[in-house]
Design a protein around this motif. Sequence first.
Motif, mmCIF file in Angstrom:
data_model
loop_
_atom_site.group_PDB
_atom_site.id
_atom_site.type_symbol
_atom_site.label_atom_id
_atom_site.label_comp_id
_atom_site.label_asym_id
_atom_site.label_seq_id
_atom_site.Cartn_x
_atom_site.Cartn_y
_atom_site.Cartn_z
ATOM 1 N N LEU A 295 -2.723 -52.905 -24.248
ATOM 2 C CA LEU A 295 -3.093 -53.757 -23.103
ATOM 3 C C LEU A 295 -4.631 -53.386 -22.895
ATOM 4 C CD1 LEU A 295 -2.532 -55.603 -20.502
ATOM 5 C CD2 LEU A 295 -2.098 -53.570 -19.511
ATOM 6 N N PHE A 296 -5.484 -54.456 -22.900
ATOM 7 C CA PHE A 296 -6.686 -54.143 -22.520
ATOM 8 C C PHE A 296 -7.065 -54.796 -21.215
ATOM 9 C CE2 PHE A 296 -8.268 -53.185 -26.981
ATOM 10 C CZ PHE A 296 -9.453 -52.517 -26.475
ATOM 11 N N LEU A 297 -7.802 -54.161 -20.344
ATOM 12 C CA LEU A 297 -8.041 -54.466 -19.051
ATOM 13 C C LEU A 297 -9.564 -54.622 -18.935
ATOM 14 C CD1 LEU A 297 -5.677 -52.960 -16.496
ATOM 15 C CD2 LEU A 297 -5.653 -55.273 -17.401
ATOM 16 N N GLN A 298 -10.233 -55.415 -18.130
ATOM 17 C CA GLN A 298 -11.697 -55.561 -17.680
ATOM 18 C C GLN A 298 -11.984 -55.345 -16.494
ATOM 19 O OE1 GLN A 298 -13.928 -59.173 -17.285
ATOM 20 N NE2 GLN A 298 -15.085 -58.745 -18.992
ATOM 21 N N MET A 299 -12.593 -54.284 -16.276
ATOM 22 C CA MET A 299 -13.053 -53.906 -14.848
ATOM 23 C C MET A 299 -14.582 -54.226 -14.414
ATOM 24 S SD MET A 299 -12.374 -50.158 -13.113
ATOM 25 C CE MET A 299 -13.647 -49.230 -14.130
ATOM 26 N N LYS A 300 -14.647 -55.282 -13.555
ATOM 27 C CA LYS A 300 -15.902 -55.758 -13.829
ATOM 28 C C LYS A 300 -16.579 -55.599 -12.339
ATOM 29 C CE LYS A 300 -18.048 -60.265 -15.384
ATOM 30 N NZ LYS A 300 -18.764 -60.779 -14.100
ATOM 31 N N GLU A 301 -17.762 -55.332 -12.057
ATOM 32 C CA GLU A 301 -18.493 -55.195 -10.745
ATOM 33 C C GLU A 301 -18.476 -56.317 -9.895
ATOM 34 O OE1 GLU A 301 -22.590 -53.306 -8.973
ATOM 35 O OE2 GLU A 301 -22.468 -53.633 -11.052
ATOM 36 N N ALA A 302 -18.145 -56.475 -8.729
ATOM 37 C CA ALA A 302 -18.384 -57.739 -7.812
ATOM 38 C C ALA A 302 -19.441 -57.244 -6.896
ATOM 39 C CB ALA A 302 -16.918 -57.913 -7.039
ATOM 40 N N THR A 303 -20.488 -57.994 -7.038
ATOM 41 C CA THR A 303 -21.496 -57.969 -5.917
ATOM 42 C C THR A 303 -21.695 -59.049 -5.095
ATOM 43 O OG1 THR A 303 -23.065 -59.138 -7.471
ATOM 44 C CG2 THR A 303 -23.033 -56.967 -7.688
ATOM 45 N N THR A 304 -22.432 -59.114 -3.933
ATOM 46 C CA THR A 304 -22.490 -60.226 -2.998
ATOM 47 C C THR A 304 -22.876 -61.432 -3.851
ATOM 48 O OG1 THR A 304 -23.405 -58.520 -1.402
ATOM 49 C CG2 THR A 304 -23.726 -60.819 -0.845
ATOM 50 N N SER A 305 -22.208 -62.399 -3.028
ATOM 51 C CA SER A 305 -22.269 -63.968 -3.678
ATOM 52 C C SER A 305 -23.726 -64.426 -3.601
ATOM 53 C CB SER A 305 -21.454 -64.795 -3.153
ATOM 54 O OG SER A 305 -21.729 -66.221 -3.630
ATOM 55 N N VAL A 306 -24.204 -65.336 -4.705
ATOM 56 C CA VAL A 306 -25.593 -65.431 -4.453
ATOM 57 C C VAL A 306 -25.657 -66.710 -3.321
ATOM 58 C CG1 VAL A 306 -26.188 -65.250 -6.740
ATOM 59 C CG2 VAL A 306 -25.014 -67.553 -6.229
ATOM 60 N N LEU A 307 -24.570 -67.102 -2.849
ATOM 61 C CA LEU A 307 -24.613 -67.994 -1.983
ATOM 62 C C LEU A 307 -24.515 -67.345 -0.285
ATOM 63 C CD1 LEU A 307 -21.938 -70.624 -3.180
ATOM 64 C CD2 LEU A 307 -24.292 -70.557 -3.459
ATOM 65 N N ALA A 308 -24.091 -66.141 -0.417
ATOM 66 C CA ALA A 308 -23.963 -65.413 0.964
ATOM 67 C C ALA A 308 -25.081 -65.547 1.913
ATOM 68 C CB ALA A 308 -23.687 -64.070 0.489
ATOM 69 N N GLN A 309 -26.341 -65.261 1.540
ATOM 70 C CA GLN A 309 -27.209 -65.544 2.595
ATOM 71 C C GLN A 309 -27.633 -66.895 3.252
ATOM 72 O OE1 GLN A 309 -31.305 -64.852 0.699
ATOM 73 N NE2 GLN A 309 -30.258 -64.436 -1.270
ATOM 74 N N TYR A 310 -27.127 -67.755 2.214
ATOM 75 C CA TYR A 310 -27.404 -69.223 2.762
ATOM 76 C C TYR A 310 -26.276 -69.731 3.455
ATOM 77 C CZ TYR A 310 -30.702 -68.176 -1.098
ATOM 78 O OH TYR A 310 -31.677 -67.795 -1.703
ATOM 79 N N VAL A 311 -25.224 -69.069 3.544
ATOM 80 C CA VAL A 311 -24.085 -69.773 4.379
ATOM 81 C C VAL A 311 -23.472 -68.558 5.382
ATOM 82 C CG1 VAL A 311 -21.783 -70.606 4.203
ATOM 83 C CG2 VAL A 311 -23.362 -71.114 2.368
ATOM 84 N N PRO A 312 -24.264 -68.495 6.612
ATOM 85 C CA PRO A 312 -23.909 -67.298 7.230
ATOM 86 C C PRO A 312 -22.503 -67.222 7.802
ATOM 87 C CG PRO A 312 -25.502 -68.808 8.308
ATOM 88 C CD PRO A 312 -25.328 -69.318 6.868
ATOM 89 N N GLY A 313 -22.138 -66.341 8.736
ATOM 90 C CA GLY A 313 -20.769 -66.436 9.426
ATOM 91 C C GLY A 313 -19.511 -65.786 8.355
ATOM 92 N N TYR A 314 -19.766 -65.470 7.116
ATOM 93 C CA TYR A 314 -18.807 -64.803 6.445
ATOM 94 C C TYR A 314 -19.177 -63.410 6.190
ATOM 95 C CZ TYR A 314 -17.392 -69.875 6.265
ATOM 96 O OH TYR A 314 -17.158 -71.294 6.478
ATOM 97 N N GLU A 315 -18.211 -62.272 6.477
ATOM 98 C CA GLU A 315 -18.457 -61.063 6.185
ATOM 99 C C GLU A 315 -17.414 -60.551 5.241
ATOM 100 O OE1 GLU A 315 -21.027 -59.558 6.887
ATOM 101 O OE2 GLU A 315 -21.912 -61.074 8.173
ATOM 102 N N TYR A 316 -17.597 -59.713 4.123
ATOM 103 C CA TYR A 316 -16.568 -59.249 3.305
ATOM 104 C C TYR A 316 -16.969 -57.778 3.020
ATOM 105 C CZ TYR A 316 -16.063 -64.191 2.074
ATOM 106 O OH TYR A 316 -15.775 -65.522 2.082
#
Length: 451
Positions: A295-316
């Motif tokens: 079984l091969f798994l991939q562990m991939k870094e998740a950074t802030t979405s490129v859309l985040a700064q342009y669509v305010p009101g959503y926090e993760y």
Amino acid sequence: MALSVDQLAAVPESVQRADPLAILSDQDRTRLADLVPVRHERMSATAFTFYRGAAAVMASDLAATPDSGIVTQLCGDAHLSNFGLFRSPERAMVFDLNDFDETHPGPFEWDVKRLAASMVVASQANGFEEKAVRDAARHSAKSYRKAMVAAAEKTALECWYARVDADEVVAEIGDRFDTASSAATQKNLEKAKHRDSAQALEKLCYFDLAGAHIKSDPPLLVPAGEIMPDMGRDQLTAAFTAGFERYRGTLQNHVATLFGQYRFIEAARKVVGVGSVGTRCWIALFGGDHVGDPLFLQMKEATTSVLAQYVPGYEYENQAVRVIDGQRLLQASSDILLGWVQQLAFEGQQNTDFYVRQLRDGKGSVVVEALAPEGMKYYGRLCGDVLAQAHARTGARAEIAAYLADAGKPFDNAIADFAVEYSRLNDGDHARLVEAIADGSMSADALEKSS
């Protein structure tokens, strides 16, 4: 109609645009320094590879133009190469969106524009005439519009269970296009059926008396022991095992029981994609009770979405959870092993959000470079259908459909106009990157090896 259809065609004026190379450089600061030159090299290859890696640039541009105000969950990077094949949990081959690193709420048409502009850039790269180029974009928008309007007449459950059968895609391509490019595409789609952990084991590993080991092919594939030479094998194994045990806790109980039957063997850093190059990405090999049960798994870094700064009101609080939630909402069938873990990254010693999935589970894609004009037009319609299928799973389905029903055919033309104009901006940005590499102001490294 809050936003006139004509306004959808607007692209930002030069004075409105942020410097595209500055946007890329800002992203580079958070990435692994030794891989940044590889990212630049891959992006500089063609206008299309630049487009693939420049989601942040386009997000800035989209935010500088009028929008519909109809917000839904977006893929965030819906270019045509982010559609493809994979196996559903029921083991059927499906065709769907398959990349959600940038998923985030936003105006629905941003995904449509990202798709349509990718059709133009890819068609131009294939040498199509101007009419064929525009037609590819227009048909993707038309297909999206018609499918979205039709979805408003369906129940929520009907929209939720809708999916595109991959065998139908292969048959459709074969029936329509009896050409060499069609044969190449069909061959690639058929190969995807055999892409699994066993195939990955054969391609990515070598064997000795101790068992399987992941190959070393720096900088694209580097075993963990080479990245952290001061850590012993037992210490590395303990660190990864602890991380994957936390990941196991994010799975549904029955899937966690399944995963519990595998033991960690080895991990390596693997460079993937174009835009993702430089983010932290690991692959991990696990073994089951039988020799032929990898079984091969991939562990991939998740950074802030490129859309985040342009669509305010959503926090993760956790970017990996953002990716997973967006994927499960938009994708017709998601990997049962999709989960997440927060882990102290070995490189940089910083807490990092990783999402985890199977490395290869029937994944494949159409060879975009092999498509002739009719094939590209068909593929645009297919991707438009699938994008509408994804948006129809959200609560904004009725509002989007109502807007598109009022807009009618002018919507298709406006999106196509935008796509053609945006391709010119992309060409200029690509040329600037090539120049920056040539004069040494941006680094590049063509260390492309088979892995």
